[in-house]
Design a protein around this motif. Structure first.
Motif: not given
Lengths: 181, 511
Positions: A23-43
């Motif tokens: 879910l975290i890596t495929n969807f924008d979750l309310p408490f995590l925001g844009d999942h693409r940014i998350l992936i970009s930051n992490l990977f």
């Protein structure tokens, strides 16, 4: 629990651990925001020379998601399932018949723990770091941080699943299991 | 209305029959209650002492594990189901107690008039039989025993008081069953069996209680032989060579008194024979050294008693049972005690498996420090749930030692019975006793020993110990105990014993 219940429990526990990551890596979750940014930051290492030549990083993230993260998740889920079943089979076929005998298998439980961590790390290393399509996107420091998370997460999975999937007779082979169950 | 059951073992074989019956009761094949007694002139006989020790052990163990509010498990489990009692301080009636009399003294021969002395001289050899000291039994001379016994059965003797009170309880509607067991070829047994049966039947008739009192009996025809006694003992002791001849005479006697002259003394009479005779290599004329091992034919006697007590209605008719295959005893040759097919096989198999698992695995662990096993699931489910904690270990040590001790006694009984009964002329397909016991011949005497601790390679053959059953191995039992829900009304150690016994069952039989 009988063997069927334990086999089913393994699948349920894997879902419990894999679904949040999916879910975290495929969807924008309310408490995590844009999942693409998350992936970009992490990977993705923003200073990576390979990323400099990418026109649309957004599209690249989508490709990374589908060609690296998802496949890695599926493979890891499958390997966890396989290794958990191997543990069930191994521990059930030890034919322990004496009180106190199961404790002797603690070292084997540790071997399985190491094995599950190494295999998870290798899969992640291959898909996120080594795969030619995305080679060089991730820095070593990022992979190191990710590696720590992977070890902790897969260890947590294996420990919790061991508590539920190990037969009662073999439970003392799981460290501290007697205190928790 | 309740059932009152009495089992009387008469003579050396009778006392062994009582011992066998106790173990049969431990296996869950006995009735709900039974009073046990022995009749033996040779009260110091090793067989009597051994039976008494087994009797006390059984009763103590049952009290320990069947006390509500302490250690308890239900009778549905079968194990220790039978409540056994006996007359305190008088478990064995010795007809000529406290003296070392001869028949000469017993009859007050010197006070007899001349005519009576002449009759006595015709019936008994004045030089040998009249002078024979009777403190070690009647030495295979029933004529002496019968005379001695009938003169001493008295209502004020505590032993007979219990028997007569049981008979009188039939007045209040109780169904009273009395089973006698003895050999036909010895001294005390051969003399006491018909005499005591007639006394009981006569009393029942006098009281008008014949309908409520059933008498059963098992007569053992010769089934073992022993070497010729030493020369100095000749003439004073029983010879196995003479057993067959004596039995012929005795059978003729029984045919006349039970078949023709006095009908209905016995409601059920079992006659047990064995061919060829089982050779024993020891001989003792009597006394505390006379401890003959249990033999397979005696199991039939104990099962006959179990069948007699367990039947609601005593059937009539003449039944025959014989071995299927000459020279080999199979489970199909062991009689059933009720309509449940293979009940005897299953119960004995389950009890052997329970005893062996207890002795080898669980009792050593429980006699050791409980801290080592406190974290195991089976301990939590079967001890903690039953209210037992580590601090209770010392309080339960005696009970655990008691269970362990009885399991060893039971296994020794089985091993003795199997290994002593096997010889060139007889093999068996019942139990692989050699997996947990050894037969050794030291200084001419053969003994059977239980292995102190079985090595793992033998323990791995646990499922194979009983022939003709589908059974699980020790690890299945361990896994079962760990997976148990422990949902029963058992308390204390009873919960563990109940679950271990249940897990030791057999899953079926192989025909």
């Amino acid at each position: 629990m009988n063997i069927i219940s334990r086999l089913i429990s393994t699948i349920i526990i894997i879902f419990i651990f894999i679904i949040p990551i999916f879910l975290i890596t495929n969807f924008d979750l309310p408490f995590l925001g844009d999942h693409r940014i998350l992936i970009s930051n992490l990977f993705f290492d923003t200073e990576s020379q390979y990323l400099q030549y990418i026109d649309d990083v957004g599209l690249e993230i989508d490709d990374f998601k589908s060609e690296a993260i998802r496949i890695a998740i599926y493979i890891i889920a499958g390997l966890w399932l396989l290794l958990s079943y191997v543990w069930i089979f191994y521990s059930d076929t030890r034919k322990v018949f004496r009180p106190g005998e199961a404790k002797k298998y603690k070292s084997f439980w540790v071997i399985f723990l190491v094995l599950i961590n190494v295999i998870t790390l290798v899969v992640c290393w291959y898909f996120f770091f080594q795969q030619s399509r995305f080679n060089g996107y991730m820095s070593q420091a990022q992979f190191f941080q990710l590696g720590i998370f992977i070890v902790l997460y897969s260890s947590l999975y294996y420990y919790l699943s061991s508590l539920f999937i190990t037969s009662s007779a073999m439970r003392t082979a799981v460290p501290f299991a007697e205190k928790l169950r | 209305m309740s059932n009152v059951n009495l089992f009387l073992g008469i003579g050396g074989t009778g006392s062994k029959a009582v011992e066998n019956f106790i173990h049969v009761c431990f296996s869950g094949l006995g009735p709900s209650n039974v009073w046990l007694g022995m009749v033996d002139q040779d009260s110091a006989n090793g067989n009597v002492a051994k039976t008494k020790a087994t009797l006390d052990h059984y009763i103590e163990l049952r009290n320990e594990l069947k006390t509500k509010g302490k250690n308890f498990f239900s009778d549905e489990v079968g194990l220790l189901k039978t409540k056994i009692t006996y007359t305190q301080n008088n478990y064995c009636w010795c007809p000529l107690e406290g003296t070392n009399p001869s028949l000469h003294e017993l009859f007050s021969y010197d006070l007899m008039n001349e005519k009576l002395q002449d009759i006595a001289d015709v019936l008994y050899d004045p030089n040998e039989e009249f002078q024979l000291p009777l403190d070690e039994g009647f030495r295979a001379r029933p004529s002496i025993g019968a005379a001695a016994m009938l003169s001493r059965i008295q209502q004020n003797n505590p032993f007979w008081k219990d028997v007569f009170e049981a008979i009188e309880s039939a007045k209040s509607g109780n169904s009273v069953k009395i089973f006698l067991s003895s050999s036909i070829f010895g001294g005390t047994g051969a003399a006491g069996f018909p005499s005591i049966a007639r006394v009981i039947r006569r009393m029942a008739e006098q009281e008008g209680l014949s309908q409520n009192i059933q008498i059963g009996g098992c007569l053992m025809l010769p089934y073992f032989s022993f070497p010729k006694p030493p020369e100095e003992e000749e003439g004073l002791v029983g010879y196995s060579d003479s057993f067959i001849e004596q039995s012929k005479g005795a059978l003729d006697y029984y045919h006349r008194i039970f078949g023709v002259e006095e009908k209905h003394i016995f409601n059920q009479l079992y006659v047990m024979g064995w061919d060829p005779l089982i050779p024993l290599d020891q001989f003792e004329k009597g006394g505390n050294k006379q401890i003959n091992p249990p033999l397979l034919p005696e199991l039939y006697s104990a099962l006959a008693a179990a069948k007699f007590f367990n039947e609601d209605k005593t059937g009539s008719g003449i039944y025959h049972i014989a071995s299927d295959q000459s020279g080999t005893i199979n489970w199909s040759d062991i009689p059933e005690i009720n309509d449940n097919e293979n009940f005897v096989r299953k119960q004995i198999a389950q009890t052997i498996r329970f005893s062996l698992a207890s002795k080898e695995i669980y009792m050593p662990a429980l006699l050791d420090n409980w801290s080592n096993i406190k974290s195991e699931a089976w301990f939590k489910k079967l001890f903690n749930k039953a209210g037992l904690q580590i601090k209770d270990q010392d309080d339960n040590k005696e009970s655990i030692a008691l269970i362990n001790g009885y399991c060893e006694t039971y296994l020794k009984w089985i091993a003795d019975m199997i290994l002593f009964s096997e010889f060139e002329g007889l093999s068996q397909n019942l139990i692989q006793a050699e997996l947990f016991a050894n037969k050794k011949n030291e200084t001419g005497n053969t003994s059977v020993f239980l292995d102190e601790r079985l090595p793992d390679h033998k323990l791995k053959l646990f499922s194979k110990i009983i022939h003709g059953v589908k059974a699980t191995d020790l690890s299945n039992i361990f896994y079962d105990l760990n997976d148990t829900k422990g949902n029963s009304n058992a308390t204390g150690l009873g919960l563990f014993i109940e679950e271990l016994y249940k897990s030791s069952d057999v899953k079926g039989v192989i025909q």
